[in-house]
Design a protein around this motif. Sequence first.
Motif, PDB file in Angstrom:
ATOM      1  N   ALA A  41     117.806  20.693  79.327  1.00 11.53           N
ATOM      2  CA  ALA A  41     117.731  20.833  77.870  1.00 11.53           C
ATOM      3  C   ALA A  41     116.419  20.274  77.339  1.00 11.53           C
ATOM      4  O   ALA A  41     115.753  20.905  76.482  1.00 11.53           O
ATOM      5  CB  ALA A  41     118.909  20.120  77.221  1.00 11.53           C
ATOM      6  N   MET A  42     116.005  19.100  77.828  1.00 10.83           N
ATOM      7  CA  MET A  42     114.742  18.511  77.389  1.00 10.83           C
ATOM      8  C   MET A  42     113.558  19.379  77.804  1.00 10.83           C
ATOM      9  O   MET A  42     112.625  19.614  77.018  1.00 10.83           O
ATOM     10  CB  MET A  42     114.598  17.107  77.983  1.00 10.83           C
ATOM     11  CG  MET A  42     115.602  16.094  77.455  1.00 10.83           C
ATOM     12  SD  MET A  42     115.525  14.530  78.360  1.00 10.83           S
ATOM     13  CE  MET A  42     113.911  13.948  77.889  1.00 10.83           C
ATOM     14  N   THR A  43     113.596  19.867  79.052  1.00 11.23           N
ATOM     15  CA  THR A  43     112.486  20.686  79.546  1.00 11.23           C
ATOM     16  C   THR A  43     112.351  21.959  78.732  1.00 11.23           C
ATOM     17  O   THR A  43     111.236  22.357  78.353  1.00 11.23           O
ATOM     18  CB  THR A  43     112.724  21.027  81.030  1.00 11.23           C
ATOM     19  OG1 THR A  43     112.853  19.817  81.781  1.00 11.23           O
ATOM     20  CG2 THR A  43     111.571  21.838  81.584  1.00 11.23           C
ATOM     21  N   GLU A  44     113.473  22.611  78.456  1.00 11.21           N
ATOM     22  CA  GLU A  44     113.438  23.837  77.652  1.00 11.21           C
ATOM     23  C   GLU A  44     112.843  23.570  76.268  1.00 11.21           C
ATOM     24  O   GLU A  44     112.058  24.375  75.738  1.00 11.21           O
ATOM     25  CB  GLU A  44     114.846  24.415  77.506  1.00 11.21           C
ATOM     26  CG  GLU A  44     115.371  25.070  78.776  1.00 11.21           C
ATOM     27  CD  GLU A  44     116.759  25.645  78.581  1.00 11.21           C
ATOM     28  OE1 GLU A  44     117.364  25.426  77.500  1.00 11.21           O
ATOM     29  OE2 GLU A  44     117.256  26.316  79.505  1.00 11.21           O
ATOM     30  N   PHE A  45     113.196  22.443  75.687  1.00 11.44           N
ATOM     31  CA  PHE A  45     112.694  22.091  74.350  1.00 11.44           C
ATOM     32  C   PHE A  45     111.182  21.902  74.379  1.00 11.44           C
ATOM     33  O   PHE A  45     110.457  22.420  73.514  1.00 11.44           O
ATOM     34  CB  PHE A  45     113.392  20.822  73.867  1.00 11.44           C
ATOM     35  CG  PHE A  45     112.949  20.363  72.506  1.00 11.44           C
ATOM     36  CD1 PHE A  45     113.486  20.921  71.350  1.00 11.44           C
ATOM     37  CD2 PHE A  45     111.975  19.377  72.362  1.00 11.44           C
ATOM     38  CE1 PHE A  45     113.065  20.506  70.093  1.00 11.44           C
ATOM     39  CE2 PHE A  45     111.556  18.954  71.117  1.00 11.44           C
ATOM     40  CZ  PHE A  45     112.108  19.521  69.973  1.00 11.44           C
ATOM     41  N   TYR A  46     110.680  21.160  75.389  1.00 16.57           N
ATOM     42  CA  TYR A  46     109.243  20.892  75.460  1.00 16.57           C
ATOM     43  C   TYR A  46     108.451  22.160  75.806  1.00 16.57           C
ATOM     44  O   TYR A  46     107.360  22.389  75.273  1.00 16.57           O
ATOM     45  CB  TYR A  46     108.955  19.800  76.490  1.00 16.57           C
ATOM     46  CG  TYR A  46     109.435  18.434  76.071  1.00 16.57           C
ATOM     47  CD1 TYR A  46     109.361  18.018  74.745  1.00 16.57           C
ATOM     48  CD2 TYR A  46     109.986  17.539  76.996  1.00 16.57           C
ATOM     49  CE1 TYR A  46     109.798  16.775  74.355  1.00 16.57           C
ATOM     50  CE2 TYR A  46     110.433  16.287  76.616  1.00 16.57           C
ATOM     51  CZ  TYR A  46     110.332  15.907  75.291  1.00 16.57           C
ATOM     52  OH  TYR A  46     110.778  14.668  74.911  1.00 16.57           O
ATOM     53  N   VAL A  47     109.011  22.991  76.700  1.00 19.27           N
ATOM     54  CA  VAL A  47     108.325  24.232  77.071  1.00 19.27           C
ATOM     55  C   VAL A  47     108.231  25.178  75.874  1.00 19.27           C
ATOM     56  O   VAL A  47     107.224  25.856  75.671  1.00 19.27           O
ATOM     57  CB  VAL A  47     109.057  24.907  78.254  1.00 19.27           C
ATOM     58  CG1 VAL A  47     108.528  26.328  78.478  1.00 19.27           C
ATOM     59  CG2 VAL A  47     108.887  24.079  79.517  1.00 19.27           C
ATOM     60  N   GLU A  48     109.279  25.179  75.062  1.00 15.25           N
ATOM     61  CA  GLU A  48     109.282  26.011  73.863  1.00 15.25           C
ATOM     62  C   GLU A  48     108.148  25.636  72.909  1.00 15.25           C
ATOM     63  O   GLU A  48     107.597  26.480  72.203  1.00 15.25           O
ATOM     64  CB  GLU A  48     110.638  25.869  73.158  1.00 15.25           C
ATOM     65  CG  GLU A  48     110.816  26.748  71.937  1.00 15.25           C
ATOM     66  CD  GLU A  48     112.150  26.518  71.254  1.00 15.25           C
ATOM     67  OE1 GLU A  48     112.303  26.922  70.085  1.00 15.25           O
ATOM     68  OE2 GLU A  48     113.049  25.920  71.890  1.00 15.25           O
ATOM     69  N   HIS A  49     107.776  24.351  72.908  1.00 21.29           N
ATOM     70  CA  HIS A  49     106.710  23.868  72.022  1.00 21.29           C
ATOM     71  C   HIS A  49     105.453  23.496  72.820  1.00 21.29           C
ATOM     72  O   HIS A  49     104.662  22.655  72.394  1.00 21.29           O
ATOM     73  CB  HIS A  49     107.190  22.636  71.236  1.00 21.29           C
ATOM     74  CG  HIS A  49     108.367  22.906  70.345  1.00 21.29           C
ATOM     75  ND1 HIS A  49     109.662  22.785  70.772  1.00 21.29           N
ATOM     76  CD2 HIS A  49     108.429  23.298  69.042  1.00 21.29           C
ATOM     77  CE1 HIS A  49     110.480  23.083  69.774  1.00 21.29           C
ATOM     78  NE2 HIS A  49     109.763  23.409  68.722  1.00 21.29           N
TER      79      HIS A  49
END
Length: 398
Positions: A172-180
């Motif tokens: 979940a954290m990785t997806e959030f950071y990759v999105e931004h």
Amino acid sequence: MFKSFFPNPKWFFSSVVVWFILNLAFWYSGGKTWGEFLGFPNGYATAELPISVSRFWSAQFLWFYLWFFVSTVIFALFWQWKSDNKWQNWSVHGSAFIIFNIWLTVQVSVAINAWYVPFWDMIQQILTRGGGDLSLLYAESLTFIYIAAISVTAGVIMTFFTSHYIFRWRTAMTEFYVEHWQQLRNVEGASQRVQEDTMRFATIMEDLGVEFIKAILVLIAFLPLLFSLSEKVPMLPIVGEVKYSLVWAAIGWALFGTFLLMVVGVKLPGLEFNNQKVEAAYRKELVYGEDYTDRAEPATLQTLFKNIRKNYFKLYFHYAYFNVVARWYGQLDILYSLFVLFPALAAGLLTLGLINQISGVFDKVRESFQYLVGSWKTIIELLSIRKRLKAFESILDE
């Protein structure tokens, strides 16, 4: 760190605390007896639990299982209505499952502690009489094995499940950071934040969170026992006669250790944070040197490595005196539970079974109060990682 995995973290964690306190208040203000309205036997809530594995499917335990399940479903339905976070099945239901497993392992500790009294009293009688029935020893040992089997099974399930739980949080954290990523890519050490710090943060949070919840549940389970056992130990060394002596002894020693380690370890989180900064700067220059001939010059690398060495040497110095204090406290801690019992032992107030039971309960309560003492090094690492991720996320806030 949190909003990627939990629905509306600020209100979610506040609601967890409120819901926990409400359930605790209802349970101890008569809720534990409400099962009688659903057909549970009269007086089941006050019935003495057997010192065997059968206690785990007694009416008291079955009512608690039902209570916990219904309470979890109500809480989960509320957040399903309130939020649409894609990970909340894991963050809500998964967290509840972990809490239940922690509660179960605490109850195993309570059962084993209750087993101490008849077992060690039987050994004392056998030694006093010069012999006894061998089959009784085998039977009591078998009782312990049955109880321990629940602990082993729950522990294996817990380890397997939490591994998946941690990976989901990291995802979940990785997806959030990759999105931004376009806003974050120019931050110093951005790749390390996304790849390494997310993994370490989720793992440490899980470890600390499990231990914290366990400490709370251990206190709820064992503190009433310690209050009652304090009647067997009316006096403390040096202090003399004190009401609820064992409770005050456990709290006082834990607070002393916690305050002591907080004082001597106050500089460590900042040094750990700086350590990652200088390491990231050195690593980044080396990575640039792979693609550009004018980067990673020896003089530049030497300067960056000097910064690493300077910070590490500071870290070694501060950890040196921190470890001296922590290890001395740990060694004295081994003796402390027996030291507290010296006056009662000298007065002949205790049997071998009581000594083992009191030591077991006292150690459990004392260790729970010492949560910060036992976790301080891990907390230092977590504070450092959180500080880095917070600085990382501040780009998005801007």
